[in-house]
Design a protein around this motif. Structure first.
Motif, PDB file in Angstrom:
ATOM      1  N   ARG A 112       0.838  -1.197   0.000  1.00  0.00           N
ATOM      2  CA  ARG A 112       0.000   0.000   0.000  1.00  0.00           C
ATOM      3  C   ARG A 112       0.876   1.252   0.000  1.00  0.00           C
ATOM      4  NH1 ARG A 112      -3.265  -0.582   4.781  1.00  0.00           N
ATOM      5  NH2 ARG A 112      -4.388  -2.120   3.562  1.00  0.00           N
ATOM      6  N   ASP A 113       1.936   1.256   0.821  1.00  0.00           N
ATOM      7  CA  ASP A 113       2.829   2.413   0.871  1.00  0.00           C
ATOM      8  C   ASP A 113       3.556   2.611  -0.455  1.00  0.00           C
ATOM      9  OD1 ASP A 113       2.065   2.854   3.473  1.00  0.00           O
ATOM     10  OD2 ASP A 113       3.825   1.865   4.365  1.00  0.00           O
ATOM     11  N   ALA A 114       4.011   1.509  -1.061  1.00  0.00           N
ATOM     12  CA  ALA A 114       4.711   1.620  -2.344  1.00  0.00           C
ATOM     13  C   ALA A 114       3.781   2.151  -3.430  1.00  0.00           C
ATOM     14  CB  ALA A 114       5.275   0.261  -2.746  1.00  0.00           C
ATOM     15  N   ARG A 115       2.563   1.656  -3.454  1.00  0.00           N
ATOM     16  CA  ARG A 115       1.587   2.118  -4.439  1.00  0.00           C
ATOM     17  C   ARG A 115       1.277   3.606  -4.224  1.00  0.00           C
ATOM     18  NH1 ARG A 115      -2.672  -0.902  -3.122  1.00  0.00           N
ATOM     19  NH2 ARG A 115      -1.567  -2.758  -3.786  1.00  0.00           N
ATOM     20  N   ARG A 116       1.177   4.016  -2.972  1.00  0.00           N
ATOM     21  CA  ARG A 116       0.888   5.412  -2.652  1.00  0.00           C
ATOM     22  C   ARG A 116       2.023   6.310  -3.135  1.00  0.00           C
ATOM     23  NH1 ARG A 116       1.991   8.863   1.748  1.00  0.00           N
ATOM     24  NH2 ARG A 116       0.375  10.433   2.024  1.00  0.00           N
ATOM     25  N   GLN A 117       3.270   5.895  -2.879  1.00  0.00           N
ATOM     26  CA  GLN A 117       4.417   6.692  -3.315  1.00  0.00           C
ATOM     27  C   GLN A 117       4.456   6.801  -4.848  1.00  0.00           C
ATOM     28  OE1 GLN A 117       6.450   8.478  -1.491  1.00  0.00           O
ATOM     29  NE2 GLN A 117       5.352   7.822   0.353  1.00  0.00           N
ATOM     30  N   LEU A 118       4.139   5.713  -5.525  1.00  0.00           N
ATOM     31  CA  LEU A 118       4.121   5.728  -6.984  1.00  0.00           C
ATOM     32  C   LEU A 118       3.061   6.701  -7.504  1.00  0.00           C
ATOM     33  CD1 LEU A 118       5.079   4.471  -9.685  1.00  0.00           C
ATOM     34  CD2 LEU A 118       3.242   2.819  -9.398  1.00  0.00           C
ATOM     35  N   LEU A 119       1.875   6.639  -6.931  1.00  0.00           N
ATOM     36  CA  LEU A 119       0.804   7.536  -7.367  1.00  0.00           C
ATOM     37  C   LEU A 119       1.125   8.991  -7.046  1.00  0.00           C
ATOM     38  CD1 LEU A 119      -2.311   5.399  -6.404  1.00  0.00           C
ATOM     39  CD2 LEU A 119      -1.394   5.822  -8.686  1.00  0.00           C
ATOM     40  N   LEU A 120       1.738   9.239  -5.901  1.00  0.00           N
ATOM     41  CA  LEU A 120       2.119  10.613  -5.564  1.00  0.00           C
ATOM     42  C   LEU A 120       3.173  11.128  -6.543  1.00  0.00           C
ATOM     43  CD1 LEU A 120       2.293  10.534  -1.665  1.00  0.00           C
ATOM     44  CD2 LEU A 120       0.647  11.751  -3.088  1.00  0.00           C
ATOM     45  N   GLY A 121       4.121  10.261  -6.923  1.00  0.00           N
ATOM     46  CA  GLY A 121       5.137  10.671  -7.892  1.00  0.00           C
ATOM     47  C   GLY A 121       4.527  10.990  -9.244  1.00  0.00           C
ATOM     48  N   ARG A 122       3.573  10.186  -9.677  1.00  0.00           N
ATOM     49  CA  ARG A 122       2.899  10.452 -10.956  1.00  0.00           C
ATOM     50  C   ARG A 122       2.094  11.734 -10.883  1.00  0.00           C
ATOM     51  NH1 ARG A 122       0.412   4.642 -12.836  1.00  0.00           N
ATOM     52  NH2 ARG A 122       2.401   3.648 -13.330  1.00  0.00           N
ATOM     53  N   ALA A 123       1.431  11.959  -9.751  1.00  0.00           N
ATOM     54  CA  ALA A 123       0.626  13.168  -9.603  1.00  0.00           C
ATOM     55  C   ALA A 123       1.522  14.405  -9.646  1.00  0.00           C
ATOM     56  CB  ALA A 123      -0.155  13.124  -8.294  1.00  0.00           C
ATOM     57  N   ARG A 124       2.699  14.323  -9.023  1.00  0.00           N
ATOM     58  CA  ARG A 124       3.622  15.467  -9.041  1.00  0.00           C
ATOM     59  C   ARG A 124       4.090  15.767 -10.467  1.00  0.00           C
ATOM     60  NH1 ARG A 124       6.712  12.878  -4.835  1.00  0.00           N
ATOM     61  NH2 ARG A 124       5.518  13.184  -2.953  1.00  0.00           N
ATOM     62  N   THR A 125       4.438  14.718 -11.226  1.00  0.00           N
ATOM     63  CA  THR A 125       4.931  14.963 -12.580  1.00  0.00           C
ATOM     64  C   THR A 125       3.816  15.449 -13.493  1.00  0.00           C
ATOM     65  OG1 THR A 125       4.608  12.632 -13.153  1.00  0.00           O
ATOM     66  CG2 THR A 125       6.806  13.287 -12.403  1.00  0.00           C
ATOM     67  N   ASN A 126       2.581  14.998 -13.284  1.00  0.00           N
ATOM     68  CA  ASN A 126       1.469  15.441 -14.120  1.00  0.00           C
ATOM     69  C   ASN A 126       1.080  16.878 -13.809  1.00  0.00           C
ATOM     70  OD1 ASN A 126       1.283  13.090 -15.551  1.00  0.00           O
ATOM     71  ND2 ASN A 126      -0.291  12.200 -14.247  1.00  0.00           N
ATOM     72  N   THR A 127       1.246  17.306 -12.577  1.00  0.00           N
ATOM     73  CA  THR A 127       0.908  18.694 -12.241  1.00  0.00           C
ATOM     74  C   THR A 127       1.952  19.663 -12.751  1.00  0.00           C
ATOM     75  OG1 THR A 127       1.961  18.445 -10.075  1.00  0.00           O
ATOM     76  CG2 THR A 127      -0.419  18.068 -10.208  1.00  0.00           C
ATOM     77  N   GLU A 128       3.177  19.202 -12.981  1.00  0.00           N
ATOM     78  CA  GLU A 128       4.209  20.086 -13.501  1.00  0.00           C
ATOM     79  C   GLU A 128       3.960  20.432 -14.964  1.00  0.00           C
ATOM     80  OE1 GLU A 128       7.864  18.071 -12.813  1.00  0.00           O
ATOM     81  OE2 GLU A 128       7.751  18.298 -10.649  1.00  0.00           O
ATOM     82  N   GLY A 129       3.224  19.577 -15.699  1.00  0.00           N
ATOM     83  CA  GLY A 129       2.875  19.883 -17.078  1.00  0.00           C
ATOM     84  C   GLY A 129       3.934  19.484 -18.086  1.00  0.00           C
ATOM     85  N   ASP A 130       4.936  18.747 -17.670  1.00  0.00           N
ATOM     86  CA  ASP A 130       5.991  18.352 -18.610  1.00  0.00           C
ATOM     87  C   ASP A 130       5.495  17.326 -19.621  1.00  0.00           C
ATOM     88  OD1 ASP A 130       7.709  20.009 -17.326  1.00  0.00           O
ATOM     89  OD2 ASP A 130       8.601  18.437 -16.068  1.00  0.00           O
ATOM     90  N   ASN A 131       4.641  16.437 -19.195  1.00  0.00           N
ATOM     91  CA  ASN A 131       4.271  15.307 -20.047  1.00  0.00           C
ATOM     92  C   ASN A 131       2.954  15.501 -20.772  1.00  0.00           C
ATOM     93  OD1 ASN A 131       6.543  14.171 -19.079  1.00  0.00           O
ATOM     94  ND2 ASN A 131       5.520  12.917 -17.554  1.00  0.00           N
ATOM     95  N   GLU A 132       2.120  16.370 -20.307  1.00  0.00           N
ATOM     96  CA  GLU A 132       0.822  16.651 -20.926  1.00  0.00           C
ATOM     97  C   GLU A 132       0.008  15.385 -21.112  1.00  0.00           C
ATOM     98  OE1 GLU A 132       1.887  18.650 -24.465  1.00  0.00           O
ATOM     99  OE2 GLU A 132       2.767  20.330 -23.430  1.00  0.00           O
ATOM    100  N   GLY A 133      -0.211  14.653 -20.035  1.00  0.00           N
ATOM    101  CA  GLY A 133      -1.082  13.491 -20.074  1.00  0.00           C
ATOM    102  C   GLY A 133      -0.374  12.158 -20.189  1.00  0.00           C
TER     103      GLY A 133
END
Length: 149
Positions: free
Chosen positions: A53-74
């Motif tokens: 659960r902790d590993a999955r949470r960290q992965l999702l938080l990392g994806r959310a951070r990169t998606n909010t930065e706008g580098d990948n655009e989806g």
């Protein structure tokens, strides 16, 4: 013969033995041990679930951070654990070419082998198949000498 059944002369001393597996005390020990083991297994499973659960949470938080930065655009950003293939298209094309070449070679080689296999006397011509097996070779000229004791 005596009146006791079971061929032991009427003596029934098994319930008095401490090693009797059907005794009440031994059955209780087994039940308690099984309960302890089940509790330990539940704790282990709970810990494993928490780690996942902790590993999955960290992965999702990392994806959310990169998606909010706008580098990948989806697009999903590659994480530090993922492998980046720079020449993926070229590798796939080369692999497909190698597979096609090996199939063609295998078909030609297989056709020759199948034709030779179905001919009369397959395996009997040593010039075609190579050396004879050990049991078909002529015996050696040196006789075996037996030693006497």
């Amino acid at each position: 013969m005596g009146k006791g059944g079971g061929g032991h002369g009427g003596l029934n001393i098994l319930p008095q033995k401490s090693w009797n597996v059907y005794g009440f005390e031994n059955r209780e020990k087994v039940r308690e041990d099984e309960e302890k083991f089940a509790a330990q297994e539940r704790l282990k499973e709970g810990a494993e679930v928490q780690v996942q659960r902790d590993a999955r949470r960290q992965l999702l938080l990392g994806r959310a951070r990169t998606n909010t930065e706008g580098d990948n655009e989806g697009e999903d950003a590659p994480t530090s654990a993922s492998h980046i293939k720079l020449f993926e298209v070229e590798e796939e094309a080369a692999t497909l070419e190698e597979i096609a070449r090996s199939r063609d070679n295998a078909k030609a080689h297989n056709k020759d082998n199948v034709d030779r296999f179905w001919k009369l006397g397959y395996g009997c011509d040593p010039s075609v198949e190579g050396p004879l097996p050990w049991y078909a070779q002529a015996s050696s000229a040196q006789p075996h000498t037996e030693t006497t004791r």
